[in-house]
Motif scaffolding. Structure first.
Motif, PDB file in Angstrom:
ATOM      1  N   ALA A  65       0.688  -1.054  -0.019  1.00 37.62           N
ATOM      2  CA  ALA A  65       0.023  -0.095   0.176  1.00 37.62           C
ATOM      3  C   ALA A  65       0.866   1.338  -0.084  1.00 37.62           C
ATOM      4  N   GLY A  66       0.510   1.967  -0.709  1.00 34.77           N
ATOM      5  CA  GLY A  66       1.157   3.519  -0.856  1.00 34.77           C
ATOM      6  C   GLY A  66       2.701   3.320  -1.705  1.00 34.77           C
ATOM      7  N   ARG A  67       3.101   2.400  -2.197  1.00 35.66           N
ATOM      8  CA  ARG A  67       4.440   2.013  -2.585  1.00 35.66           C
ATOM      9  C   ARG A  67       4.211   1.886  -3.959  1.00 35.66           C
ATOM     10  N   SER A  88      -6.181  -2.955  -1.818  1.00 29.03           N
ATOM     11  CA  SER A  88      -4.830  -2.573  -1.038  1.00 29.03           C
ATOM     12  C   SER A  88      -5.293  -2.582   0.471  1.00 29.03           C
ATOM     13  N   ALA A  89      -4.276  -2.941   1.292  1.00 32.59           N
ATOM     14  CA  ALA A  89      -4.507  -3.227   2.700  1.00 32.59           C
ATOM     15  C   ALA A  89      -5.141  -1.917   3.465  1.00 32.59           C
ATOM     16  N   PRO A 113      -7.408  -0.228  -5.620  1.00 34.34           N
ATOM     17  CA  PRO A 113      -6.621  -1.329  -5.907  1.00 34.34           C
ATOM     18  C   PRO A 113      -5.294  -0.490  -6.084  1.00 34.34           C
ATOM     19  N   TYR A 114      -4.089  -1.439  -5.785  1.00 33.97           N
ATOM     20  CA  TYR A 114      -2.689  -0.865  -6.166  1.00 33.97           C
ATOM     21  C   TYR A 114      -2.745  -0.355  -7.628  1.00 33.97           C
ATOM     22  N   GLU A 115      -1.865   0.557  -7.832  1.00 31.69           N
ATOM     23  CA  GLU A 115      -1.495   1.058  -9.327  1.00 31.69           C
ATOM     24  C   GLU A 115      -0.070   0.697  -9.682  1.00 31.69           C
ATOM     25  N   VAL A 158       8.646  -1.388  -5.042  1.00 34.50           N
ATOM     26  CA  VAL A 158       8.904  -2.672  -4.885  1.00 34.50           C
ATOM     27  C   VAL A 158       9.074  -3.192  -6.666  1.00 34.50           C
ATOM     28  N   LEU A 159       9.968  -3.962  -6.721  1.00 34.43           N
ATOM     29  CA  LEU A 159      10.452  -4.313  -8.404  1.00 34.43           C
ATOM     30  C   LEU A 159       9.995  -5.802  -8.355  1.00 34.43           C
ATOM     31  N   LEU A 160       9.187  -6.261  -9.118  1.00 34.46           N
ATOM     32  CA  LEU A 160       8.852  -7.541  -9.611  1.00 34.46           C
ATOM     33  C   LEU A 160       9.412  -7.825 -11.022  1.00 34.46           C
ATOM     34  N   VAL A 161      10.025  -8.884 -10.900  1.00 34.64           N
ATOM     35  CA  VAL A 161      10.728  -9.185 -12.381  1.00 34.64           C
ATOM     36  C   VAL A 161      10.164 -11.014 -12.875  1.00 34.64           C
ATOM     37  N   ARG A 162       9.809 -10.702 -13.855  1.00 36.55           N
ATOM     38  CA  ARG A 162       9.202 -12.190 -14.455  1.00 36.55           C
ATOM     39  C   ARG A 162      10.653 -12.403 -15.423  1.00 36.55           C
ATOM     40  N   VAL A 163      11.380 -13.536 -15.072  1.00 40.83           N
ATOM     41  CA  VAL A 163      12.547 -13.569 -15.697  1.00 40.83           C
ATOM     42  C   VAL A 163      12.438 -13.771 -17.204  1.00 40.83           C
TER      43      VAL A 163
END
Length: 431
Positions: A65-67, A88-89, A113-115, A158-163
């Protein structure tokens, strides 16, 4: 979890269970015969980790949340859609019993929702994300969709990586995103076990910081990285440049520019080399399409051989189109006439029927890790529609793929122009 066809949605949609609910997802373009899902166990594992449902998270959910959340390489929008539709929480928390705020007499507001910000090299992947967001009842602006060529966000929490399949593309993108990462950034990668190698982990460590992996779950694995902003990662090595061989016709000795992730970044592949030795010479005024252009060497060679032809470079990869433009401009100058488009083959919404004289095509037969002829078939049918009567499609391909059968079925004719033990060059004419 077995995919389950959803009659109420697209015939090819499958139900994807996330920690926050279920989604009906498809690839793009939607094909009722498609048997490949728009998500896999790696996507599922990452979302469960974020929700604190795996041992890797130690039972604690990741604060979102908020990130500023950035999703890199989301193949068909499964991760982006899940996050954009998840409550979001903060907004999902009900008021406490001690709250002195008067209760609302109207309906409770829907959780926000998150964005997430999605960064993708794939035109098809971005289109799939848009359609999956719409199918979930979420406005597209709930997620910001960027390409790998766009300026990345200035800050990433927050970085999410689909390899990706291409280690080079991962290297380039991690270098581009590294300045936005700070000591508190959560960095999590995901992929199937067959997609995550020692070199993958070494790349995370070299560019971002110390890295470890999770246990494998359903043949998927997570990459957990602790950012070190003080790390000396060196300069981004991309793009690469190399000179073409001296025995390939009009493009002999010319320079090729390859951005990361584009096919054959270090040298000319043998299929394209064979094609270059047998290219037709366009007439002045001909509208010529380098379809699935990659680094643009085929279209550039056609332009060099046929001055006065109008060249159009098309690929679904943003990195490829950028490579093609730099290759063309390097060899023909900044003012030479040409168009560069990121599109789904010869999309009828972009290419009018009967508007093209010649199509040159070296079709891929992989979609991420899957082997499929769906892309080649879409390219061939799009080429036939876009060609004028008498226009020609020239194709190079591995001999064993049997493209001549498809071309005869579609065009009613197919001529073998040249062949060797591995490749064939085929010509089909629109009657």
């Amino acid at each position: 979890m077995n995919p389950q066809t959803t009659p109420a949605s697209s015939p090819s949609a499958t139900t994807f269970a996330t920690p926050w609910g279920t989604l009906d997802l498809t690839r793009f373009p939607v094909d009722p015969r498609e048997r490949l899902r728009a998500w896999d166990a790696a996507d599922e594992y990452l979302l469960r980790h974020l929700a604190g449902e795996t041992d890797s998270a130690g039972g604690a959910a990741t604060e979102l949340a908020g990130r500023r959340i950035v999703v890199l390489g989301d193949r068909w929008g499964a991760l982006t859609t899940a996050l954009a539709t998840a409550p979001s929480a903060e907004s999902a928390t009900a008021p406490s019993a001690e709250s002195t705020t008067e209760p609302s007499t109207g309906p409770a507001p829907a959780p926000a929702p998150y964005e997430p910000v999605q960064i993708s090299d794939s035109h098809l992947g971005r289109q799939a994300t848009r359609e999956n967001l719409a199918r979930a009842g979420t406005a597209v602006d709930e997620a910001r969709l960027l390409t790998t060529r766009d300026t990345p966000p200035e800050r990433i929490d927050v970085l999410l990586v689909r390899v990706p399949k291409s280690l080079a593309l991962l290297e380039d993108q991690l270098h581009r995103l590294a300045p936005a990462i700070h000591p508190g950034t959560v960095v999590i990668g995901t992929g199937m076990v067959t997609e995550i190698h020692t070199s993958t982990l070494q790349l995370f460590e070299k560019v971002l910081g110390p890295t470890r992996t999770s246990l494998a779950v359903r043949k998927a694995r997570l990459i957990l990285c602790t950012p070190d902003p003080a790390l000396d990662r060196g300069p981004n090595p991309w793009p690469h440049r190399y000179a073409l061989p001296s025995d390939i016709g009009a493009a002999a000795g010319r320079t090729v520019v390859n951005h990361a992730g584009t096919f054959c970044a270090e040298r000319l592949d043998i299929g394209t080399r064979f094609f270059l030795a047998h290219l037709p010479t366009p007439a002045p005024g001909d509208r010529v399409v380098d379809l699935g252009c990659g680094n643009g060497v085929v279209g550039t060679a056609a332009a060099l051989a046929g001055p006065g032809a109008e060249l159009l470079f098309v690929d679904e990869s943003h990195q490829a189109v950028a490579s093609a433009e730099e290759t063309f401009r390097t060899n023909l100058g900044p003012d030479a006439p040409a168009e560069f488009r990121t599109a789904d083959a010869l999309d009828p919404a972009v290419f009018a029927p009967g508007s093209v004289d010649l199509v040159l095509n070296n079709p891929p037969f992989h979609s991420h890790q899957a082997t499929t002829d769906a892309t080649a078939w879409r390219m061939f049918t799009g080429a036939r529609r876009a060609l004028r009567p008498g226009g020609e499609l020239w194709v190079v391909g591995n001999r064993h793929l049997g493209y001549h059968v498809k071309l005869r079925k579609l065009f009613g004719n197919c001529q073998l122009v040249a062949g060797n033990p591995k490749f064939v060059v085929l010509r089909a004419v629109k009657r």
